[in-house]
Design a protein around this motif. Structure first.
Motif, PDB file in Angstrom:
ATOM      1  N   SER A 120       0.848  -1.185   0.000  1.00 12.20           N
ATOM      2  CA  SER A 120       0.000   0.000   0.000  1.00 12.20           C
ATOM      3  C   SER A 120       0.888   1.240   0.000  1.00 12.20           C
ATOM      4  O   SER A 120       1.944   1.264   0.629  1.00 12.20           O
ATOM      5  CB  SER A 120      -0.888   0.005   1.240  1.00 12.20           C
TER       6      SER A 120
ATOM      7  N   GLU B 111      -0.267   4.025   1.131  1.00 12.52           N
ATOM      8  CA  GLU B 111      -0.771   4.833   2.234  1.00 12.52           C
ATOM      9  C   GLU B 111       0.022   4.583   3.511  1.00 12.52           C
ATOM     10  O   GLU B 111       0.586   3.511   3.701  1.00 12.52           O
ATOM     11  CB  GLU B 111      -2.244   4.497   2.501  1.00 12.52           C
TER      12      GLU B 111
ATOM     13  N   ILE C 286       0.364   3.481   7.096  1.00 10.54           N
ATOM     14  CA  ILE C 286      -0.402   2.505   7.872  1.00 10.54           C
ATOM     15  C   ILE C 286      -0.737   3.098   9.235  1.00 10.54           C
ATOM     16  O   ILE C 286       0.153   3.553   9.957  1.00 10.54           O
ATOM     17  CB  ILE C 286       0.394   1.199   8.037  1.00 10.54           C
TER      18      ILE C 286
ATOM     19  N   PHE D 290       0.223  -4.449   5.797  1.00 13.41           N
ATOM     20  CA  PHE D 290      -0.625  -3.595   4.976  1.00 13.41           C
ATOM     21  C   PHE D 290      -2.124  -3.878   5.109  1.00 13.41           C
ATOM     22  O   PHE D 290      -2.946  -2.997   4.894  1.00 13.41           O
ATOM     23  CB  PHE D 290      -0.207  -3.681   3.505  1.00 13.41           C
ATOM     24  N   LEU D 291      -2.503  -5.108   5.451  1.00 13.26           N
ATOM     25  CA  LEU D 291      -3.925  -5.443   5.573  1.00 13.26           C
ATOM     26  C   LEU D 291      -4.360  -5.721   7.014  1.00 13.26           C
ATOM     27  O   LEU D 291      -5.469  -6.180   7.244  1.00 13.26           O
ATOM     28  CB  LEU D 291      -4.267  -6.663   4.703  1.00 13.26           C
TER      29      LEU D 291
ATOM     30  N   VAL E  55      -7.571  -3.870   7.956  1.00 14.55           N
ATOM     31  CA  VAL E  55      -8.668  -4.388   7.134  1.00 14.55           C
ATOM     32  C   VAL E  55      -9.132  -5.741   7.665  1.00 14.55           C
ATOM     33  O   VAL E  55     -10.327  -5.968   7.870  1.00 14.55           O
ATOM     34  CB  VAL E  55      -8.231  -4.505   5.649  1.00 14.55           C
TER      35      VAL E  55
ATOM     36  N   THR F  46      -8.203   1.084   2.622  1.00 17.03           N
ATOM     37  CA  THR F  46      -6.908   0.873   1.985  1.00 17.03           C
ATOM     38  C   THR F  46      -6.991   1.185   0.501  1.00 17.03           C
ATOM     39  O   THR F  46      -8.086   1.228  -0.071  1.00 17.03           O
ATOM     40  CB  THR F  46      -6.425  -0.587   2.194  1.00 17.03           C
ATOM     41  N   ASP F  47      -5.827   1.377  -0.106  1.00 14.52           N
ATOM     42  CA  ASP F  47      -5.786   1.589  -1.561  1.00 14.52           C
ATOM     43  C   ASP F  47      -5.440   0.288  -2.300  1.00 14.52           C
ATOM     44  O   ASP F  47      -5.256   0.285  -3.506  1.00 14.52           O
ATOM     45  CB  ASP F  47      -4.797   2.695  -1.928  1.00 14.52           C
TER      46      ASP F  47
END
Length: 151
Positions: free
Chosen positions: A26, A28, A30, A74-75, A78, A95-96
């Motif tokens: 990502s 972005e 975090i 990254f997840l 999520v 997230t992107d």
């Protein structure tokens, strides 16, 4: 890393285990909830210790690169929110990373959690086995685990 998973609830276990699943990076920054930030820090510290030991043993390892490539958070947020019951529409806004990548990663994570459950069962860790099973179960719902997206 000793006892890290034992101290977490099954939602946190799912989020932390997601760090081991390859996923698109990502772009972005975090931002993690406090419930999962500390376990991530412990995991990164464990990865750093492993890399440092490898380096001491004369293996060609860049410690920072090792930690970054081994622990991919990254997840985490999520997966944590999905595990707690958030909708797919809610988690894709967090997230992107592409929706298809999120679904693929969640399915891989489910497989990984089942492997961790089997490993815990093999060594007689019943509480941990149940925690991995509950984490896996909390993911298996909605569009992420539909048999086909072409219904």
């Amino acid at each position: 890393m000793a006892c890290t998973f034992n101290d977490l609830d099954h939602h946190q276990v799912a989020a932390l285990a997601s760090c081991f699943i390859p996923v698109d990076k990502s772009s972005e920054q975090i931002q993690l909830r406090t419930e999962i930030a500390k376990p991530l820090q412990q995991l990164q510290e464990s990865a750093r210790k492993i890399a440092e030991i490898q380096h001491e043993c004369k293996l060609d390892v860049n410690v920072d690169e090792y930690v970054e490539s081994t622990v991919r958070p990254f997840l985490m947020d999520v997966i944590y929110c999905w595990s707690k019951g958030a909708t797919f529409a809610e988690v894709i806004q967090m997230t992107d990373i592409f929706e298809g990548s999120i679904i693929r990663s969640a399915r891989r994570l489910d497989e990984f959690l089942n492997q961790l459950r089997a490993a815990a069962q093999a060594v007689g860790e019943v509480d941990l086995e149940n925690k991995f099973a509950a984490a896996s179960e909390s993911l298996r719902r909605g569009i992420m685990f539909a048999n086909s997206l072409y219904l």
